[in-house]
Design a protein around this motif. Structure first.
Motif, PDB file in Angstrom:
ATOM      1  N   GLU A 165       0.822  -1.206   0.000  1.00 22.81           N
ATOM      2  CA  GLU A 165       0.000   0.000   0.000  1.00 22.81           C
ATOM      3  C   GLU A 165       0.860   1.262   0.000  1.00 22.81           C
ATOM      4  N   SER A 166       1.965   1.255   0.745  1.00 23.97           N
ATOM      5  CA  SER A 166       2.878   2.405   0.746  1.00 23.97           C
ATOM      6  C   SER A 166       3.527   2.592  -0.619  1.00 23.97           C
ATOM      7  N   SER A 167       3.898   1.503  -1.266  1.00 22.94           N
ATOM      8  CA  SER A 167       4.504   1.580  -2.598  1.00 22.94           C
ATOM      9  C   SER A 167       3.512   2.139  -3.612  1.00 22.94           C
ATOM     10  N   ILE A 168       2.254   1.691  -3.513  1.00 26.06           N
ATOM     11  CA  ILE A 168       1.218   2.196  -4.424  1.00 26.06           C
ATOM     12  C   ILE A 168       1.031   3.688  -4.223  1.00 26.06           C
ATOM     13  N   LYS A 169       1.028   4.112  -2.967  1.00 27.94           N
ATOM     14  CA  LYS A 169       0.819   5.533  -2.660  1.00 27.94           C
ATOM     15  C   LYS A 169       1.965   6.390  -3.212  1.00 27.94           C
ATOM     16  N   LEU A 170       3.196   5.912  -3.033  1.00 25.53           N
ATOM     17  CA  LEU A 170       4.354   6.668  -3.533  1.00 25.53           C
ATOM     18  C   LEU A 170       4.339   6.736  -5.054  1.00 25.53           C
ATOM     19  N   LYS A 171       4.060   5.617  -5.703  1.00 27.98           N
ATOM     20  CA  LYS A 171       4.008   5.585  -7.162  1.00 27.98           C
ATOM     21  C   LYS A 171       2.896   6.489  -7.680  1.00 27.98           C
ATOM     22  N   SER A 172       1.768   6.499  -6.992  1.00 28.10           N
ATOM     23  CA  SER A 172       0.643   7.330  -7.402  1.00 28.10           C
ATOM     24  C   SER A 172       1.000   8.811  -7.328  1.00 28.10           C
ATOM     25  N   LYS A 173       1.758   9.201  -6.299  1.00 34.97           N
ATOM     26  CA  LYS A 173       2.160  10.597  -6.162  1.00 34.97           C
ATOM     27  C   LYS A 173       3.045  11.030  -7.328  1.00 34.97           C
ATOM     28  N   VAL A 174       3.985  10.161  -7.689  1.00 34.50           N
ATOM     29  CA  VAL A 174       4.897  10.488  -8.799  1.00 34.50           C
ATOM     30  C   VAL A 174       4.121  10.590 -10.114  1.00 34.50           C
ATOM     31  N   GLN A 175       3.215   9.641 -10.351  1.00 38.96           N
ATOM     32  CA  GLN A 175       2.426   9.659 -11.584  1.00 38.96           C
ATOM     33  C   GLN A 175       1.508  10.867 -11.644  1.00 38.96           C
ATOM     34  N   SER A 176       0.904  11.229 -10.513  1.00 41.24           N
ATOM     35  CA  SER A 176      -0.001  12.377 -10.478  1.00 41.24           C
ATOM     36  C   SER A 176       0.742  13.664 -10.800  1.00 41.24           C
ATOM     37  N   ALA A 177       1.989  13.759 -10.334  1.00 39.76           N
ATOM     38  CA  ALA A 177       2.778  14.957 -10.600  1.00 39.76           C
ATOM     39  C   ALA A 177       3.095  15.123 -12.079  1.00 39.76           C
ATOM     40  N   MET A 178       3.083  14.017 -12.842  1.00 39.36           N
ATOM     41  CA  MET A 178       3.416  14.076 -14.256  1.00 39.36           C
ATOM     42  C   MET A 178       2.189  14.296 -15.147  1.00 39.36           C
ATOM     43  N   ILE A 179       0.998  14.168 -14.579  1.00 39.06           N
ATOM     44  CA  ILE A 179      -0.214  14.302 -15.392  1.00 39.06           C
ATOM     45  C   ILE A 179      -0.364  15.729 -15.926  1.00 39.06           C
ATOM     46  N   TYR A 180      -0.213  16.720 -15.035  1.00 40.17           N
ATOM     47  CA  TYR A 180      -0.434  18.109 -15.447  1.00 40.17           C
ATOM     48  C   TYR A 180       0.516  18.553 -16.558  1.00 40.17           C
ATOM     49  N   PRO A 181       1.835  18.388 -16.397  1.00 43.13           N
ATOM     50  CA  PRO A 181       2.715  18.825 -17.501  1.00 43.13           C
ATOM     51  C   PRO A 181       2.457  18.081 -18.801  1.00 43.13           C
ATOM     52  N   THR A 182       2.066  16.818 -18.718  1.00 39.96           N
ATOM     53  CA  THR A 182       1.760  16.062 -19.939  1.00 39.96           C
ATOM     54  C   THR A 182       0.552  16.652 -20.656  1.00 39.96           C
ATOM     55  N   ILE A 183      -0.504  16.954 -19.898  1.00 37.86           N
ATOM     56  CA  ILE A 183      -1.703  17.548 -20.492  1.00 37.86           C
ATOM     57  C   ILE A 183      -1.382  18.910 -21.096  1.00 37.86           C
ATOM     58  N   MET A 184      -0.619  19.718 -20.372  1.00 34.32           N
ATOM     59  CA  MET A 184      -0.262  21.056 -20.867  1.00 34.32           C
ATOM     60  C   MET A 184       0.559  20.957 -22.153  1.00 34.32           C
ATOM     61  N   MET A 185       1.453  19.981 -22.227  1.00 35.22           N
ATOM     62  CA  MET A 185       2.271  19.811 -23.428  1.00 35.22           C
ATOM     63  C   MET A 185       1.408  19.416 -24.625  1.00 35.22           C
ATOM     64  N   ILE A 186       0.448  18.521 -24.389  1.00 37.02           N
ATOM     65  CA  ILE A 186      -0.449  18.101 -25.468  1.00 37.02           C
ATOM     66  C   ILE A 186      -1.286  19.269 -25.953  1.00 37.02           C
ATOM     67  N   VAL A 187      -1.806  20.071 -25.013  1.00 40.38           N
ATOM     68  CA  VAL A 187      -2.614  21.246 -25.375  1.00 40.38           C
ATOM     69  C   VAL A 187      -1.782  22.232 -26.185  1.00 40.38           C
ATOM     70  N   ALA A 188      -0.538  22.461 -25.763  1.00 40.40           N
ATOM     71  CA  ALA A 188       0.332  23.393 -26.484  1.00 40.40           C
ATOM     72  C   ALA A 188       0.590  22.917 -27.907  1.00 40.40           C
ATOM     73  N   ILE A 189       0.846  21.623 -28.068  1.00 38.96           N
ATOM     74  CA  ILE A 189       1.096  21.070 -29.411  1.00 38.96           C
ATOM     75  C   ILE A 189      -0.138  21.231 -30.289  1.00 38.96           C
ATOM     76  N   LEU A 190      -1.327  20.993 -29.739  1.00 41.70           N
ATOM     77  CA  LEU A 190      -2.568  21.134 -30.513  1.00 41.70           C
ATOM     78  C   LEU A 190      -2.802  22.575 -30.934  1.00 41.70           C
ATOM     79  N   ILE A 191      -2.578  23.508 -29.999  1.00 36.54           N
ATOM     80  CA  ILE A 191      -2.789  24.927 -30.324  1.00 36.54           C
ATOM     81  C   ILE A 191      -1.839  25.382 -31.422  1.00 36.54           C
TER      82      ILE A 191
END
Length: 414
Positions: A165-191
């Protein structure tokens, strides 16, 4: 809605029973599972089908599991439930039978049924788990084996569930931190893509028809737009080939080591990478040692949770040094690859004979630090991404509007 009578085991090992309405027995199990109760027997109040232990595979199978794998959350829940059932005095074979019947994912249900059969035939639980390495890794198997040898399997499974459960929580935090920049990069490329393919060609046609000399920035935008329109397919293919080649290189032993060494030289990312790996290593070692796994075996398994090959090599060197009689902290300090605070706390743990407790504290400290660093990173990244997007779009707009405004001024003078 049908009403079902159930029997189960609560988190503390207390036997519970009662009645509850639910659409199906599977839904009832899911509802009770959320309340911390493992259902061991369920029957419809009108005397319908009984889904108790020893009745074979439960037919309430989620066919969607055929197309997926076994998630870390499913594995953690299995381990937690097994710990609860064993602590309540239920035999290992019966506990496995209950888990088989409650499994919704067919890709998890089938291996569990095979493990139950092997245990019924006299094989150890650890040996049965080892037959399914894609589901149960070496860490899980080693801990279960140590628990079976020491006679405290329920306690070891509880610690393993905490670790999962601790490993899942740590991995989830790292993945969540990468979601926003990924979405912003995709939006920028589309624009930028829409501007280059749809807007810029229409405006540049008007500019060229006037025969006006274009400034350098407008020429650059026009060239980029023409290139994107006429060569978009080769560009996409080239980008795909480049990504594929880079991925293959990173997956190769030599490429992976060079890339990981490069990451450890980056100013901010280096610190974050070391903290994440320090948290993983410390928690894994603490969990293994508390379960009674020998230190050398713990080092061998713990290095596998590290995502950085340079740090893995460091643990290999440390293992060899410990085999020759050196202290773990001494070897880690000599490598200068792990955080100094972690090394100091391990040294204190070795000197005081409380290495497991100190490793646990190291894991907790660095997991908290990683959480703070990721929060800070996300907070800083948001305005930086917005500024970068604004500058990129602004450059395109200014490059087009400037010559258009000049044309307007010329037209007004005439």
């Amino acid at each position: 809605m049908p009403v079902f009578a159930y029997k189960g085991v609560a988190t503390g090992g207390k036997a519970v029973s009662g009645t509850r309405d639910a659409e199906t027995p599977k839904v009832l199990r899911q509802l009770m599972r959320k309340e911390g109760i493992v259902v061991t027997d369920v029957s419809e109040s009108k005397g319908a089908h009984v889904a108790g232990a020893g009745k074979g595979l439960n037919k309430d199978v989620d066919l969607g599991g055929i197309f997926g794998g076994v998630s870390a959350a499913e594995r953690a829940e299995f381990v937690r439930n097994m710990s609860i059932l064993l602590r309540a005095g239920i035999s290992l074979a019966t506990a496995l039978q209950i888990q088989v019947e409650q499994a919704d994912n067919l890709r998890f249900k089938t291996p569990l049924a095979e493990i139950r059969t092997m245990v019924n035939e006299g094989r150890s639980f650890a040996d049965a788990m080892a037959k399914h390495p894609k589901i149960f890794n070496e860490l899980s198997v080693s801990m279960v084996r140590a628990g079976e040898t020491a006679g405290n399997l329920d306690e070891v499974l509880s610690r393993l569930a905490d670790f999962e459960e601790s490993s899942i929580k740590l991995k989830s935090k790292v993945q969540s931190a990468m979601i926003y920049p990924t979405i912003m990069m995709i939006v920028a490329i589309l624009i930028v893509g829409i501007l280059m393919i749809k807007v810029v060609p229409q405006l540049t046609f008007q500019l060229k028809s006037q025969g006006k000399t274009l400034p350098w920035n407008t020429k650059l935008i026009v060239w980029m737009s023409n290139t994107a329109q006429h060569y978009w397919l080769p560009i996409l293919i080239g980008m795909g080939v480049a990504v594929y080649a880079f991925t293959r290189w990173v997956k190769s032993p030599e490429g992976r080591k060079k890339f990981d060494a490069f990451v450890l030289k980056l100013p901010k990312l280096s610190s974050l990478s070391r903290q994440i790996n320090a948290a993983r290593f410390s928690r894994t070692m603490a969990t293994m040692m508390r379960a009674g796994v020998p230190m050398l075996r713990g080092l061998e398994i713990s290095k596998q949770v590290l995502s950085n090959m340079v740090l893995r090599d460091t643990i290999d060197v440390a293992k060899q040094a410990v085999t020759e009689g050196d202290a773990l902290a001494t070897t880690l300090r000599r490598s200068a690859q792990f955080p100094g605070t972690m090394v100091k706390m391990i040294e204190v743990g070795e000197q005081s004979g409380q290495l497991e407790e100190m490793l646990q504290k190291v894991a907790e400290n660095y997991e908290g630090e990683v959480d703070r660093q990721l929060t800070k990173f996300t907070a800083m990244l948001e305005p930086l991404m917005i500024v970068a997007m604004s500058m990129m779009v602004g450059f395109i707009v200014i490059s087009i509007l400037t010559p258009l405004m000049d044309l307007g001024q010329i037209g007004g003078k005439k």
